[in-house]
Design a protein around this motif. Structure first.
Motif, PDB file in Angstrom:
ATOM      1  N   VAL A   1      20.094  -3.210  -0.644  1.00 60.56           N
ATOM      2  CA  VAL A   1      18.645  -3.104  -0.508  1.00 60.56           C
ATOM      3  C   VAL A   1      18.321  -1.797   0.211  1.00 60.56           C
ATOM      4  CG1 VAL A   1      16.551  -4.127   0.453  1.00 60.56           C
ATOM      5  CG2 VAL A   1      18.354  -5.600  -0.439  1.00 60.56           C
ATOM      6  N   LEU A   2      17.600  -0.911  -0.474  1.00 62.38           N
ATOM      7  CA  LEU A   2      17.173   0.350   0.111  1.00 62.38           C
ATOM      8  C   LEU A   2      15.854   0.111   0.833  1.00 62.38           C
ATOM      9  CD1 LEU A   2      17.500   3.463   0.361  1.00 62.38           C
ATOM     10  CD2 LEU A   2      16.122   3.624  -1.719  1.00 62.38           C
ATOM     11  N   LEU A   3      15.808   0.450   2.120  1.00 62.61           N
ATOM     12  CA  LEU A   3      14.600   0.306   2.933  1.00 62.61           C
ATOM     13  C   LEU A   3      14.122   1.701   3.315  1.00 62.61           C
ATOM     14  CD1 LEU A   3      12.567  -1.310   4.738  1.00 62.61           C
ATOM     15  CD2 LEU A   3      14.243  -1.055   6.557  1.00 62.61           C
ATOM     16  N   ILE A   4      12.870   1.986   2.996  1.00 59.24           N
ATOM     17  CA  ILE A   4      12.252   3.250   3.372  1.00 59.24           C
ATOM     18  C   ILE A   4      11.020   2.899   4.184  1.00 59.24           C
ATOM     19  CG2 ILE A   4      11.179   5.364   2.530  1.00 59.24           C
ATOM     20  CD1 ILE A   4      12.840   4.934  -0.060  1.00 59.24           C
ATOM     21  N   ALA A   5      10.953   3.395   5.422  1.00 61.30           N
ATOM     22  CA  ALA A   5       9.846   3.019   6.302  1.00 61.30           C
ATOM     23  C   ALA A   5       9.457   4.187   7.188  1.00 61.30           C
ATOM     24  CB  ALA A   5      10.234   1.820   7.165  1.00 61.30           C
ATOM     25  N   GLY A   6       8.231   4.146   7.643  1.00 66.90           N
ATOM     26  CA  GLY A   6       7.718   5.133   8.576  1.00 66.90           C
ATOM     27  C   GLY A   6       6.378   4.656   9.086  1.00 66.90           C
ATOM     28  N   GLU A   7       5.909   5.276  10.155  1.00 64.23           N
ATOM     29  CA  GLU A   7       4.617   4.874  10.694  1.00 64.23           C
ATOM     30  C   GLU A   7       3.874   6.104  11.175  1.00 64.23           C
ATOM     31  OE1 GLU A   7       2.631   1.556  13.645  1.00 64.23           O
ATOM     32  OE2 GLU A   7       4.793   1.765  13.565  1.00 64.23           O
ATOM     33  N   ARG A   8       2.644   6.217  10.717  1.00 65.94           N
ATOM     34  CA  ARG A   8       1.783   7.314  11.148  1.00 65.94           C
ATOM     35  C   ARG A   8       0.803   6.752  12.150  1.00 65.94           C
ATOM     36  NH1 ARG A   8      -2.770  10.393   7.915  1.00 65.94           N
ATOM     37  NH2 ARG A   8      -3.146  12.031   9.411  1.00 65.94           N
ATOM     38  N   LYS A   9       0.856   7.289  13.351  1.00 68.71           N
ATOM     39  CA  LYS A   9      -0.001   6.780  14.419  1.00 68.71           C
ATOM     40  C   LYS A   9      -1.293   7.595  14.479  1.00 68.71           C
ATOM     41  CE  LYS A   9       3.912   5.220  17.133  1.00 68.71           C
ATOM     42  NZ  LYS A   9       3.976   3.880  16.827  1.00 68.71           N
TER      43      LYS A   9
ATOM     44  N   ASP B   1      10.251  10.817  11.683  1.00 69.08           N
ATOM     45  CA  ASP B   1       9.458   9.586  11.726  1.00 69.08           C
ATOM     46  C   ASP B   1       9.761   8.662  10.554  1.00 69.08           C
ATOM     47  OD1 ASP B   1       8.191  10.570  13.978  1.00 69.08           O
ATOM     48  OD2 ASP B   1       6.536  11.441  12.836  1.00 69.08           O
ATOM     49  N   ILE B   2      10.620   9.107   9.633  1.00 68.83           N
ATOM     50  CA  ILE B   2      10.922   8.327   8.432  1.00 68.83           C
ATOM     51  C   ILE B   2      12.309   7.724   8.566  1.00 68.83           C
ATOM     52  CG2 ILE B   2      11.212   8.430   5.931  1.00 68.83           C
ATOM     53  CD1 ILE B   2       9.319  10.868   5.974  1.00 68.83           C
ATOM     54  N   LYS B   3      12.414   6.444   8.232  1.00 68.77           N
ATOM     55  CA  LYS B   3      13.695   5.734   8.309  1.00 68.77           C
ATOM     56  C   LYS B   3      14.119   5.360   6.892  1.00 68.77           C
ATOM     57  CE  LYS B   3      13.588   1.502   9.841  1.00 68.77           C
ATOM     58  NZ  LYS B   3      13.559   0.283  10.643  1.00 68.77           N
ATOM     59  N   VAL B   4      15.334   5.792   6.503  1.00 66.56           N
ATOM     60  CA  VAL B   4      15.911   5.437   5.209  1.00 66.56           C
ATOM     61  C   VAL B   4      17.237   4.761   5.513  1.00 66.56           C
ATOM     62  CG1 VAL B   4      16.785   6.299   3.010  1.00 66.56           C
ATOM     63  CG2 VAL B   4      14.829   7.404   4.071  1.00 66.56           C
TER      64      VAL B   4
ATOM     65  N   SER C   1       0.803  -1.220   0.000  1.00 69.19           N
ATOM     66  CA  SER C   1       0.000   0.000   0.000  1.00 69.19           C
ATOM     67  C   SER C   1       0.836   1.272   0.000  1.00 69.19           C
ATOM     68  CB  SER C   1      -0.945  -0.013   1.198  1.00 69.19           C
ATOM     69  OG  SER C   1      -0.209  -0.018   2.396  1.00 69.19           O
ATOM     70  N   THR C   2       2.129   1.174  -0.252  1.00 70.19           N
ATOM     71  CA  THR C   2       2.981   2.352  -0.318  1.00 70.19           C
ATOM     72  C   THR C   2       3.449   2.536  -1.757  1.00 70.19           C
ATOM     73  OG1 THR C   2       3.729   1.955   1.953  1.00 70.19           O
ATOM     74  CG2 THR C   2       5.040   3.464   0.625  1.00 70.19           C
ATOM     75  N   PRO C   3       2.795   3.423  -2.510  1.00 67.90           N
ATOM     76  CA  PRO C   3       3.199   3.620  -3.901  1.00 67.90           C
ATOM     77  C   PRO C   3       4.493   4.411  -3.993  1.00 67.90           C
ATOM     78  CG  PRO C   3       1.410   5.106  -3.340  1.00 67.90           C
ATOM     79  CD  PRO C   3       1.644   4.229  -2.140  1.00 67.90           C
ATOM     80  N   ALA C   4       5.246   4.156  -5.047  1.00 63.54           N
ATOM     81  CA  ALA C   4       6.528   4.837  -5.244  1.00 63.54           C
ATOM     82  C   ALA C   4       6.787   5.036  -6.729  1.00 63.54           C
ATOM     83  CB  ALA C   4       7.660   4.025  -4.620  1.00 63.54           C
ATOM     84  N   ASP C   5       7.504   6.098  -7.034  1.00 56.97           N
ATOM     85  CA  ASP C   5       7.996   6.349  -8.383  1.00 56.97           C
ATOM     86  C   ASP C   5       9.512   6.223  -8.338  1.00 56.97           C
ATOM     87  OD1 ASP C   5       5.417   6.948  -9.202  1.00 56.97           O
ATOM     88  OD2 ASP C   5       5.680   9.105  -8.917  1.00 56.97           O
ATOM     89  N   VAL C   6      10.088   5.593  -9.355  1.00 58.08           N
ATOM     90  CA  VAL C   6      11.540   5.450  -9.438  1.00 58.08           C
ATOM     91  C   VAL C   6      11.978   6.009 -10.779  1.00 58.08           C
ATOM     92  CG1 VAL C   6      13.491   3.859  -9.363  1.00 58.08           C
ATOM     93  CG2 VAL C   6      11.453   3.370  -8.013  1.00 58.08           C
TER      94      VAL C   6
ATOM     95  N   PHE D   1       4.156   2.646   6.689  1.00 57.10           N
ATOM     96  CA  PHE D   1       4.546   2.840   5.299  1.00 57.10           C
ATOM     97  C   PHE D   1       5.886   2.131   5.136  1.00 57.10           C
ATOM     98  CE2 PHE D   1       2.002   6.486   6.413  1.00 57.10           C
ATOM     99  CZ  PHE D   1       1.270   6.783   5.283  1.00 57.10           C
ATOM    100  N   MET D   2       6.055   1.348   4.084  1.00 58.76           N
ATOM    101  CA  MET D   2       7.349   0.683   3.893  1.00 58.76           C
ATOM    102  C   MET D   2       7.512   0.254   2.452  1.00 58.76           C
ATOM    103  SD  MET D   2       9.230  -2.461   5.874  1.00 58.76           S
ATOM    104  CE  MET D   2       7.993  -3.659   5.601  1.00 58.76           C
ATOM    105  N   ARG D   3       8.745   0.410   1.951  1.00 53.04           N
ATOM    106  CA  ARG D   3       9.113  -0.105   0.633  1.00 53.04           C
ATOM    107  C   ARG D   3      10.562  -0.550   0.686  1.00 53.04           C
ATOM    108  NH1 ARG D   3       6.075   0.551  -4.140  1.00 53.04           N
ATOM    109  NH2 ARG D   3       7.642  -0.855  -4.937  1.00 53.04           N
ATOM    110  N   LYS D   4      10.859  -1.601  -0.069  1.00 52.81           N
ATOM    111  CA  LYS D   4      12.230  -2.087  -0.225  1.00 52.81           C
ATOM    112  C   LYS D   4      12.531  -2.125  -1.711  1.00 52.81           C
ATOM    113  CE  LYS D   4      12.646  -4.957   3.893  1.00 52.81           C
ATOM    114  NZ  LYS D   4      13.029  -6.276   4.413  1.00 52.81           N
TER     115      LYS D   4
END
Length: 158
Positions: free
Chosen positions: A82-90, A72-75, A47-52, A111-114
């Motif tokens: 492997v690039l990991l992009i994650a975050g969480e909205r509470k 709140d965002i972790k890169v 459910s986390t869309p991304a453009d590359v 939110f997360m994408r690898k």
């Protein structure tokens, strides 16, 4: 709900029922913790869309991260490629005053994408900027290897 009561007794349905079963029993939560974590991460990635984009000298990853602050965002880079992009909205806590939500449509949760990075990505040169809920991660490309020039050896006359 037990699916066997409806005459469905297939092993697939039993496994799905076991994975999705949410009970108040603490021992059940610890038993299924890795499975639930995997399901939660898979849902977040789906459910986390991304453009590359690929430019001449870099790779650019653009991801919507609505409602998240930059803290709140972790890169991070895992396993060197492997690039990991994650975050969480509470969910916002309801204030004392009797107000309650009538409808909640904005996204809350993880939110997360690898992304598996190409070999020519320079993992030492990564920048990340979050502006107006849009995260832009730029990874520079490594310069192409220089072609080896033939070595010329001077021949002496003896």
């Amino acid at each position: 709900m037990d699916l066997r009561l409806m005459g469905i007794d297939a092993p697939l349905f039993q496994t799905l029922h076991h994975m999705m079963d949410v009970t108040g029993d603490e021992s059940d939560k610890t038993l299924n913790a890795p499975i639930r974590c995997y399901v939660r991460d898979a849902k977040a990635m789906a459910s986390t869309p991304a453009d590359v984009k690929e430019t001449a000298d870099s790779y650019v990853f653009i991801i919507d991260m609505p409602g998240l602050k930059s803290g709140d965002i972790k890169v991070q880079v895992e396993d060197d490629n492997v690039l990991l992009i994650a975050g969480e909205r509470k969910r916002e806590e309801e204030k004392e005053g009797g107000a309650k939500y009538v409808r909640m449509e904005r996204r809350v949760g993880k939110f997360m994408r690898k992304f598996v990075l190409p070999e020519n990505a320079n993992v030492e040169a990564i920048s990340a900027v979050c502006q107006d809920g849009v995260l832009t991660v730029t990874i520079e490309k490594l310069p192409p290897p220089q072609p080896k020039k033939p070595k010329t050896i001077e021949v002496k006359i003896a």
